[in-house]
Design an enzyme around this catalytic site. Structure first.
Site, PDB file in Angstrom:
ATOM      1  N   SER A   1       5.997   3.416  -6.487  1.00 18.99           N
ATOM      2  CA  SER A   1       6.083   2.757  -7.790  1.00 18.99           C
ATOM      3  C   SER A   1       4.936   3.235  -8.668  1.00 18.99           C
ATOM      4  O   SER A   1       3.891   3.666  -8.165  1.00 18.99           O
ATOM      5  CB  SER A   1       5.980   1.236  -7.607  1.00 18.99           C
ATOM      6  OG  SER A   1       5.746   0.575  -8.835  1.00 18.99           O
TER       7      SER A   1
ATOM      8  N   TYR B   1       1.524  -6.184  -4.510  1.00 25.01           N
ATOM      9  CA  TYR B   1       2.481  -5.089  -4.706  1.00 25.01           C
ATOM     10  C   TYR B   1       1.755  -3.787  -5.014  1.00 25.01           C
ATOM     11  O   TYR B   1       2.030  -2.746  -4.410  1.00 25.01           O
ATOM     12  CB  TYR B   1       3.426  -5.457  -5.848  1.00 25.01           C
ATOM     13  CG  TYR B   1       4.472  -4.411  -6.148  1.00 25.01           C
ATOM     14  CD1 TYR B   1       5.594  -4.270  -5.340  1.00 25.01           C
ATOM     15  CD2 TYR B   1       4.337  -3.567  -7.256  1.00 25.01           C
ATOM     16  CE1 TYR B   1       6.554  -3.316  -5.617  1.00 25.01           C
ATOM     17  CE2 TYR B   1       5.303  -2.612  -7.537  1.00 25.01           C
ATOM     18  CZ  TYR B   1       6.402  -2.495  -6.718  1.00 25.01           C
ATOM     19  OH  TYR B   1       7.358  -1.534  -6.996  1.00 25.01           O
TER      20      TYR B   1
END
Length: 252
Positions: free
Chosen positions: A143, A157
């Site tokens: 990501s 995250y």
């Protein structure tokens, strides 16, 4: 790009990016092992792959459970005729949020790390003997959160994805001598199931965060994955490929 006679294992394949990746490989002639927790959605992906004439193995498994992963690999290797797998796509992931001062901060952190990082390390550990034998490659779906926090509450995250990127680079160095390539794809906003629930107005807000004024479709990420898995990318290893419509650029 033909992947005929190649075996591809995709985790998190029941929807979104994982489903698109599995379908694209099936279109290109690969035998596909699809792994996920949602049996109903996984069956839909299986049917789509089969319509493209692909040989498909559907496995219901939770990648955070070691017993599930060991069983999954055993079944996958038996199904492939003990030839093993050629391409491993570690796509399963979650984006659970919490602020660092929240009471549940460590619970969230442990769940996110277990799914986004530890499961990848363990599955890769089990798959490497077969990937080495086949001179295969690994693509980890990371990501842009590995480069910069895009919102509050995503400390777990972002940590998991930054760890995933560096893990990928470290094993790329280790596995290069064995002929195995390792890369990451780092998407920005993608129109997946999670985004479908927020409505078109919210989707437009995410699009406005990007320099190009749009969000990606899962197929766009899948196309990049197929390129990296192909011989056209035979010189590429240890790299991270950002596909974010210029989201990181707009933050500067």
């Amino acid at each position: 790009m033909s992947f005929k006679n190649k075996v591809v294992l995709v985790t998190g394949a029941s929807s979104g990016i994982g489903a698109a990746i599995a379908s694209k490989f099936a279109e290109e002639g690969a035998s596909v092992i699809i792994v996920g927790r949602n049996e109903t959605k996984l069956k839909e992906v299986e049917a789509k792959c089969q319509r493209n004439g692909a040989k498909v193995l559907m496995l219901i498994a939770d990648v955070t459970k070691d017993n599930d992963v060991v069983k999954m690999m055993r079944v996958a290797i038996t199904w492939s005729g003990h030839w093993g797998i050629d391409i491993l796509i570690n796509n399963a992931g979650i984006a659970e949020t919490a602020d660092i001062w929240d009471e549940n901060a460590m619970e969230v952190y442990e769940r996110v790390i277990a799914t986004n990082l530890r499961s990848v390390v363990f599955l890769t550990h089990l798959a490497v003997p077969y990937l080495t034998k086949n001179k295969g490659n690994i693509i980890n779906i990371s990501s842009i959160g590995s480069f910069a926090p895009l919102s509050t509450g995503y400390f777990a995250y972002c940590a998991s994805k930054a760890g995933l990127d560096n893990f990928s680079r470290a094993i790329a160095l280790d596995l290069a001598t064995k002929g195995v390539r390792v890369n990451t794809v780092n998407p920005g906003p993608v129109r997946t199931d999670g985004f479908q629930t927020v409505g078109e107005e919210e989707l437009n807000k995410f699009g406005a965060m990007t320099a190009l004024g749009r969000i990606s479709e899962p197929d766009e990420i899948a196309d990049l994955v197929l390129f990296l898995a192909s011989d056209k990318a035979k010189a590429i290893t240890g790299s991270s490929f950002v596909s974010d419509n210029g989201t990181l650029l707009k933050r500067n």
